[in-house]
Design a protein around this motif. Structure first.
Motif, PDB file in Angstrom:
ATOM      1  N   GLU A 146      10.880  -6.554  -1.225  1.00  0.00           N
ATOM      2  CA  GLU A 146      12.241  -7.023  -1.599  1.00  0.00           C
ATOM      3  C   GLU A 146      12.164  -7.908  -3.050  1.00  0.00           C
ATOM      4  OE1 GLU A 146      15.469  -8.557   0.229  1.00  0.00           O
ATOM      5  OE2 GLU A 146      15.246  -6.614   1.567  1.00  0.00           O
ATOM      6  N   LYS A 148      15.097  -9.528  -3.811  1.00  0.00           N
ATOM      7  CA  LYS A 148      16.712  -9.969  -4.091  1.00  0.00           C
ATOM      8  C   LYS A 148      15.866 -11.816  -3.734  1.00  0.00           C
ATOM      9  CE  LYS A 148      20.468 -11.082  -0.932  1.00  0.00           C
ATOM     10  NZ  LYS A 148      20.387 -12.908  -1.432  1.00  0.00           N
ATOM     11  N   ASP A 149      16.801 -13.163  -5.069  1.00  0.00           N
ATOM     12  CA  ASP A 149      15.526 -14.382  -4.824  1.00  0.00           C
ATOM     13  C   ASP A 149      15.007 -14.290  -5.281  1.00  0.00           C
ATOM     14  OD1 ASP A 149      18.455 -14.710  -3.283  1.00  0.00           O
ATOM     15  OD2 ASP A 149      17.851 -14.580  -1.271  1.00  0.00           O
ATOM     16  N   PHE A 171      20.000  -6.850  -9.741  1.00  0.00           N
ATOM     17  CA  PHE A 171      18.830  -6.962  -8.398  1.00  0.00           C
ATOM     18  C   PHE A 171      19.374  -8.371  -7.387  1.00  0.00           C
ATOM     19  CE2 PHE A 171      17.321  -3.461  -9.882  1.00  0.00           C
ATOM     20  CZ  PHE A 171      16.661  -1.953  -9.095  1.00  0.00           C
ATOM     21  N   SER A 172      19.985  -9.077  -8.260  1.00  0.00           N
ATOM     22  CA  SER A 172      19.921 -10.702  -6.995  1.00  0.00           C
ATOM     23  C   SER A 172      18.989 -11.780  -7.268  1.00  0.00           C
ATOM     24  CB  SER A 172      20.744 -10.524  -5.936  1.00  0.00           C
ATOM     25  OG  SER A 172      21.927  -9.348  -5.105  1.00  0.00           O
TER      26      SER A 172
END
Length: 319
Positions: A146, A148-149, A171-172
């Motif tokens: 993933e 994210k972050d 996509f953060s």
């Protein structure tokens, strides 16, 4: 006015150069042998305007084209032309700096998503009936990651990289960048850092610099050693930015999780390229620039550059 197009195959096959033909007597070549300097000289010997995509024009070639006044490069990078020689011989050189920014930014994330989501692999496995043979509603053959972050580090921060930064935010991801000439303007999309800090902090590193003597093999054993274990490296810029033997070693030793690239050191790729023997190496055949709409824009700007030069107000001049 004699105009020679040295290598228009990628555009000639489905686009039309009739607007260029309105500007002079045109000779179109699908391809010119890049290693045959005599043939290159022969083809441009009486040309006033030469348009090239990947055919190299070095000092020997330029100095033996006495009528040459203008070189139009069908692309952003200008390493195929000896700019110092062009300047010495009073030849104007133009490029096309932003025609493919959106397409290349899109493709950068296509590479990243392939490395993290494994769509191609699992599509193939489904078609090979692997899914139909498992007892569960789902299966996966490789880890899925993933975004994210995660921290996205951009080496170079021109038009393409800035568009990549925007997608990264969607996509953060946290976005940082390094630029060899520090940006003096505040940027809300990305934090400016040193190269060492970018290498240390990034989960994903994407290359967006031109090929120069300073950037050749920018990614090598020394810079890889400064990266996080399990970093993902993306390259939609130039193949020679990366030492391919060093990246193969890093991939096979699991220092680098994946290398996803649209460019290689020698194009087309050699059958014995070290990248073909590396784990988790995703390679596409230099197609980030190639959507129809992008190539049509390239053609139109190429013609506009010639037209501007003939009018006495050249645009996109790089020398």
């Amino acid at each position: 006015m004699k105009i020679v197009l040295l290598d228009g195959y990628e555009l000639n096959k489905d686009l039309n150069w009739h607007l260029l033909q309105d500007l002079g007597e045109c000779t179109f070549y699908d391809r010119t042998p890049v290693n045959d300097q005599n043939e290159i000289i022969k083809r441009i010997s009486d040309a006033e305007i030469v348009i090239t995509h990947k055919t190299p024009l070095d000092d020997d070639v330029i100095s033996k084209a006495p009528k040459l006044n203008y070189i139009g490069i069908m692309g952003t990078g200008y390493d195929v032309v000896d700019i110092k020689s062009a300047h010495k011989n009073k030849v104007v050189v133009t490029n096309i700096p932003t025609y493919a920014s959106d397409a290349v930014a899109q493709f950068t994330f296509s590479l990243l998503l392939e490395a993290t989501s494994q769509v191609g692999l699992h599509n193939r496995l489904v078609h090979e009936n692997k899914w139909s043979q498992v007892p569960d509603f789902t299966f996966w053959d490789k880890p899925l990651l993933e975004l994210k972050d995660k921290t996205l580090g951009l080496i170079g921060y021109g038009h393409i990289a800035q568009k990549v930064a925007k997608i990264g935010h969607a996509f953060s991801m946290k976005v940082i960048f390094y630029n060899h000439r520090p940006k003096k303007i505040a940027d809300t999309l990305a934090q400016q850092v040193s190269l060492d800090e970018l290498l240390k902090k990034s989960d994903v590193i994407s290359l967006h610099v031109i090929q120069t003597p300073e950037t050749m093999h920018l990614i090598n054993n020394d810079t890889i050693a400064k990266m996080k274990n399990g970093v993902i490296l993306l390259n939609t810029a130039r193949g020679k930015l990366v030492n391919e033997d060093d990246i193969k070693k890093a991939l096979n030793e699991d220092k680098v999780y994946a290398y996803a690239t649209d460019v290689v050191q020698k194009e087309p790729i050699d059958s014995d390229s070290p990248l073909l023997k590396a784990k988790n190496c995703y390679i596409t055949p230099h197609i980030a620039w190639a959507p129809y709409e992008t190539r049509e824009r390239l053609l139109n700007i190429t013609i506009a550059n010639v037209r501007a030069y003939l009018s006495g107000n050249p645009q996109n001049v790089i020398n």
